[in-house]
Design a protein around this motif. Structure first.
Motif, mmCIF file in Angstrom:
data_model
loop_
_atom_site.group_PDB
_atom_site.id
_atom_site.type_symbol
_atom_site.label_atom_id
_atom_site.label_comp_id
_atom_site.label_asym_id
_atom_site.label_seq_id
_atom_site.Cartn_x
_atom_site.Cartn_y
_atom_site.Cartn_z
ATOM 1 N N LYS A 18 1.086 -1.264 -0.048
ATOM 2 C CA LYS A 18 0.045 -0.418 -0.025
ATOM 3 C C LYS A 18 0.904 1.108 0.373
ATOM 4 O O LYS A 18 2.176 1.157 0.324
ATOM 5 C CB LYS A 18 -1.518 0.138 1.648
ATOM 6 C CG LYS A 18 -0.072 0.770 2.576
ATOM 7 C CD LYS A 18 -1.680 0.508 3.188
ATOM 8 C CE LYS A 18 -0.581 1.068 5.066
ATOM 9 N NZ LYS A 18 -1.407 0.426 6.525
ATOM 10 N N GLN A 19 0.487 2.456 -0.977
ATOM 11 C CA GLN A 19 1.137 3.177 -0.285
ATOM 12 C C GLN A 19 1.008 4.227 0.168
ATOM 13 O O GLN A 19 -0.806 4.603 0.528
ATOM 14 C CB GLN A 19 0.809 4.039 -1.271
ATOM 15 C CG GLN A 19 1.599 5.853 -1.972
ATOM 16 C CD GLN A 19 1.377 6.846 -3.310
ATOM 17 O OE1 GLN A 19 1.378 6.098 -4.501
ATOM 18 N NE2 GLN A 19 1.754 7.500 -3.665
ATOM 19 N N SER A 21 3.311 7.286 1.900
ATOM 20 C CA SER A 21 3.472 8.603 0.896
ATOM 21 C C SER A 21 3.438 9.339 0.087
ATOM 22 O O SER A 21 4.037 8.030 -0.738
ATOM 23 C CB SER A 21 4.130 8.691 1.963
ATOM 24 O OG SER A 21 5.345 10.010 2.261
ATOM 25 N N ASN A 22 3.168 10.019 -0.160
ATOM 26 C CA ASN A 22 3.501 11.055 -2.156
ATOM 27 C C ASN A 22 4.605 11.293 -1.465
ATOM 28 O O ASN A 22 5.428 11.707 -3.311
ATOM 29 C CB ASN A 22 2.255 11.699 -1.481
ATOM 30 C CG ASN A 22 1.139 11.112 -2.433
ATOM 31 O OD1 ASN A 22 1.161 10.829 -2.593
ATOM 32 N ND2 ASN A 22 -0.039 11.571 -1.961
ATOM 33 N N THR A 23 5.130 12.196 -0.583
ATOM 34 C CA THR A 23 6.182 12.701 -0.600
ATOM 35 C C THR A 23 7.501 12.189 -0.039
ATOM 36 O O THR A 23 7.608 12.521 1.825
ATOM 37 C CB THR A 23 6.518 14.473 -0.235
ATOM 38 O OG1 THR A 23 5.367 14.917 -1.361
ATOM 39 C CG2 THR A 23 7.624 15.690 -0.942
ATOM 40 N N VAL A 25 8.032 9.236 -2.342
ATOM 41 C CA VAL A 25 6.426 8.331 -2.694
ATOM 42 C C VAL A 25 6.817 6.697 -1.888
ATOM 43 O O VAL A 25 8.603 6.470 -2.453
ATOM 44 C CB VAL A 25 6.354 7.209 -4.311
ATOM 45 C CG1 VAL A 25 5.435 6.586 -4.475
ATOM 46 C CG2 VAL A 25 6.110 9.470 -5.050
ATOM 47 N N THR A 26 6.309 6.403 -1.038
ATOM 48 C CA THR A 26 6.490 5.289 0.006
ATOM 49 C C THR A 26 5.956 3.902 0.189
ATOM 50 O O THR A 26 4.393 4.678 -0.292
ATOM 51 C CB THR A 26 6.542 5.635 1.561
ATOM 52 O OG1 THR A 26 7.803 6.586 1.378
ATOM 53 C CG2 THR A 26 7.028 4.747 1.669
ATOM 54 N N PHE A 27 6.267 2.917 -0.144
ATOM 55 C CA PHE A 27 4.985 1.924 -0.360
ATOM 56 C C PHE A 27 5.292 1.110 0.657
ATOM 57 O O PHE A 27 5.871 1.283 1.270
ATOM 58 C CB PHE A 27 5.216 0.794 -1.251
ATOM 59 C CG PHE A 27 4.778 2.144 -3.202
ATOM 60 C CD1 PHE A 27 3.588 1.351 -3.147
ATOM 61 C CD2 PHE A 27 5.510 2.662 -3.776
ATOM 62 C CE1 PHE A 27 3.223 1.684 -4.108
ATOM 63 C CE2 PHE A 27 5.164 3.567 -4.600
ATOM 64 C CZ PHE A 27 3.698 2.620 -5.639
ATOM 65 N N ASN A 57 10.942 3.605 -0.923
ATOM 66 C CA ASN A 57 10.371 4.450 -1.355
ATOM 67 C C ASN A 57 11.599 4.669 -2.802
ATOM 68 O O ASN A 57 11.989 3.535 -3.009
ATOM 69 C CB ASN A 57 11.711 5.412 -0.607
ATOM 70 C CG ASN A 57 11.108 5.771 1.116
ATOM 71 O OD1 ASN A 57 10.595 5.506 1.670
ATOM 72 N ND2 ASN A 57 12.528 5.191 1.610
ATOM 73 N N TYR A 59 11.591 7.525 -5.765
ATOM 74 C CA TYR A 59 12.574 8.787 -6.968
ATOM 75 C C TYR A 59 11.787 9.089 -7.827
ATOM 76 O O TYR A 59 12.325 8.013 -8.798
ATOM 77 C CB TYR A 59 13.503 9.295 -5.719
ATOM 78 C CG TYR A 59 13.452 9.594 -4.179
ATOM 79 C CD1 TYR A 59 13.239 10.375 -3.151
ATOM 80 C CD2 TYR A 59 13.953 8.546 -3.811
ATOM 81 C CE1 TYR A 59 13.033 10.564 -2.557
ATOM 82 C CE2 TYR A 59 13.869 8.299 -1.915
ATOM 83 C CZ TYR A 59 13.600 9.026 -1.212
ATOM 84 O OH TYR A 59 13.537 9.363 -0.126
ATOM 85 N N ARG A 60 11.621 9.630 -8.649
ATOM 86 C CA ARG A 60 11.111 10.295 -10.395
ATOM 87 C C ARG A 60 12.963 10.355 -9.890
ATOM 88 O O ARG A 60 13.220 11.861 -9.554
ATOM 89 C CB ARG A 60 10.323 10.607 -10.247
ATOM 90 C CG ARG A 60 10.255 10.579 -12.084
ATOM 91 C CD ARG A 60 10.007 9.646 -13.272
ATOM 92 N NE ARG A 60 9.864 10.136 -14.085
ATOM 93 C CZ ARG A 60 10.307 9.325 -15.639
ATOM 94 N NH1 ARG A 60 10.356 7.794 -14.810
ATOM 95 N NH2 ARG A 60 9.836 9.735 -15.822
#
Length: 76
Positions: A18-19, A21-23, A25-27, A57, A59-60
């Motif tokens: 499950k995701q 966090s958005n900042t 992006v952490t699963f 985590n 990161y793009r």
């Protein structure tokens, strides 16, 4: 801390991750023995197996993805 770079998007199964966090992006792993196979930028296959609650985590970065994790979250 583990670190990999990949050019391929990592697909997370909804019954295993499950995701959280958005900042960044952490699963988070929803169960034990969640297995990921990731092809790094050198085309080496990397096998990671996570414990329940383990986090990854994402990161793009220009043209690729940077993946990080805490080694304590892995099953050795």
């Amino acid at each position: 801390m583990g670190l990999l770079y990949t050019k391929l998007y990592v697909d997370f199964e909804p019954d295993e991750w499950k995701q959280v966090s958005n900042t960044p992006v952490t699963f988070e792993s929803l169960k034990d023995n969640v297995y990921l196979e990731i092809m790094d930028t050198s085309k080496n296959s990397n096998h990671l197996e996570f414990k329940k609650g383990g986090k990854l985590n994402l990161y793009r970065v220009v043209g690729k993805f940077r993946l990080t994790w805490n080694n304590d979250d892995l099953i050795n």
